[in-house]
Motif scaffolding. Structure first.
Motif, PDB file in Angstrom:
ATOM      1  N   HIS A  61       0.864  -1.188   0.000  1.00 55.86           N
ATOM      2  CA  HIS A  61       0.000   0.000   0.000  1.00 55.86           C
ATOM      3  C   HIS A  61       0.896   1.231   0.000  1.00 55.86           C
ATOM      4  CE1 HIS A  61       0.880  -0.587   4.262  1.00 55.86           C
ATOM      5  NE2 HIS A  61       0.450   0.646   4.511  1.00 55.86           N
ATOM      6  N   ASP A  65       5.434   4.805   5.499  1.00 54.91           N
ATOM      7  CA  ASP A  65       6.369   3.850   6.130  1.00 54.91           C
ATOM      8  C   ASP A  65       6.585   2.599   5.274  1.00 54.91           C
ATOM      9  OD1 ASP A  65       3.632   3.389   6.918  1.00 54.91           O
ATOM     10  OD2 ASP A  65       4.323   1.929   8.390  1.00 54.91           O
ATOM     11  N   HIS A  66       5.915   2.562   4.094  1.00 52.80           N
ATOM     12  CA  HIS A  66       6.103   1.426   3.168  1.00 52.80           C
ATOM     13  C   HIS A  66       6.672   1.864   1.817  1.00 52.80           C
ATOM     14  CE1 HIS A  66       3.805  -1.527   5.681  1.00 52.80           C
ATOM     15  NE2 HIS A  66       3.511  -0.365   6.247  1.00 52.80           N
ATOM     16  N   ASP A 158       0.053  -4.169   5.912  1.00 54.38           N
ATOM     17  CA  ASP A 158      -0.685  -3.650   7.069  1.00 54.38           C
ATOM     18  C   ASP A 158      -2.140  -4.076   6.952  1.00 54.38           C
ATOM     19  OD1 ASP A 158       1.655  -2.447   7.693  1.00 54.38           O
ATOM     20  OD2 ASP A 158       0.859  -0.398   7.788  1.00 54.38           O
ATOM     21  N   HIS A 210       6.241  -5.084  11.973  1.00 55.79           N
ATOM     22  CA  HIS A 210       5.487  -3.820  12.027  1.00 55.79           C
ATOM     23  C   HIS A 210       5.087  -3.473  13.464  1.00 55.79           C
ATOM     24  CE1 HIS A 210       2.415  -0.812  10.747  1.00 55.79           C
ATOM     25  NE2 HIS A 210       3.206  -0.686   9.700  1.00 55.79           N
TER      26      HIS A 210
HETATM   27 ZN   LIG Z   1       2.722   0.533   8.044  1.00 51.94          ZN
END
Ligand SMILES: [Zn+2]
Length: 245
Positions: A61, A65-66, A158, A210
């Motif tokens: 996604h 943070d990805h 996530d 995570h």
């Molecule tokens: Zn994340």
């Protein structure tokens, strides 16, 4: 042939010692990167991966943070005069990248090619057969089942605990699943140990990733809770942890 999996980043958007943002390296003959959060370039170097050999990224996604190091990776390949980057991501990835083009016009030269993936899509990349499933998040998000030779890896990205993701993981050699918060946190968009443990069936091995800072010091207990409820061996993930499938 075996498949080597390295957790490059087991952290989130909030900085914490020893945890880079989300990224997983999968290697058979050619490396494949899953997510590319901030810190990934340094972790790739620590893992001995030259950007010359890494030209394909799967995104779950489009949260920062990805994806924060994705343009850094494209830029690194451009500066090394290497061919462009192939990026697989959820619907919206192409528009997201076009928007970035207006902020960074020289991105055009980096030749980032986007392949949008929908839930239930089946495709092959770098010798891996990949199947995408819908994850449960506030934005469009995918989980991936990745097969190489006889080995099966599932990555949740996530997600809230999701029966779809649990079904995707059935029979997998390794499930890398997010577990953002310890009990008794009651959260949306993310996973806590008990709900995950109750959903999982017939997974050979689970590694949690995570972790939010609230999980600091609780990681091993979280793994134990998931293990007790699922019956699977479960480890808490740490940056640079490697597993052979
Ligand atoms: Zn994340």
């Amino acid at each position: 042939m075996s498949t080597k999996v390295t957790l490059l980043g087991t952290g989130v958007g909030i900085p914490q010692p020893g945890r880079s943002q989300a990224a997983i390296l999968v290697e058979t003959e050619r490396p494949l990167l899953l997510d590319c959060g901030a810190g990934t370039l340094l972790r790739l170097d620590e893992a001995g991966i030259d950007v010359e050999n890494l030209d394909t990224v799967l995104l779950t996604h489009l949260h920062l943070d990805h994806v924060s190091d994705l343009l850094a990776l494209a830029n690194a390949r451009y500066l090394r005069r290497l061919p462009g980057l192939e990026v697989y991501g959820p619907v919206g990835t192409a528009t997201w990248l076009e928007t970035l083009h207006s902020a960074f016009p020289y991105l055009e030269k980096m030749q980032v090619t986007v392949h949008e993936v929908r839930p239930m899509d089946d495709f092959s990349v770098q010798g891996f057969d990949i199947f995408a499933e819908e994850a449960k998040l506030s934005v469009t998000a995918l989980a991936y089942r990745i097969e190489a030779e006889e080995n099966v890896l599932v990555y949740s990205g996530d997600t809230e605990p999701s029966p779809r993701v649990a079904a995707l993981a059935e029979g997998a050699d390794l499930l890398i699943h997010e577990c953002s918060f310890p009990e008794p946190f009651d959260v949306t968009n993310h996973t806590t140990p008990k709900k995950l443990g109750r959903l999982l069936k017939n997974v050979n091995r689970v590694v949690l990733t995570h972790f939010y800072p609230q999980a600091l010091g609780c990681e091993e207990d979280m793994a134990l809770e998931v293990s007790e409820l699922s019956g699977a061996p479960v480890l808490a993930g740490w940056d640079m942890m490697t597993m052979i499938l």
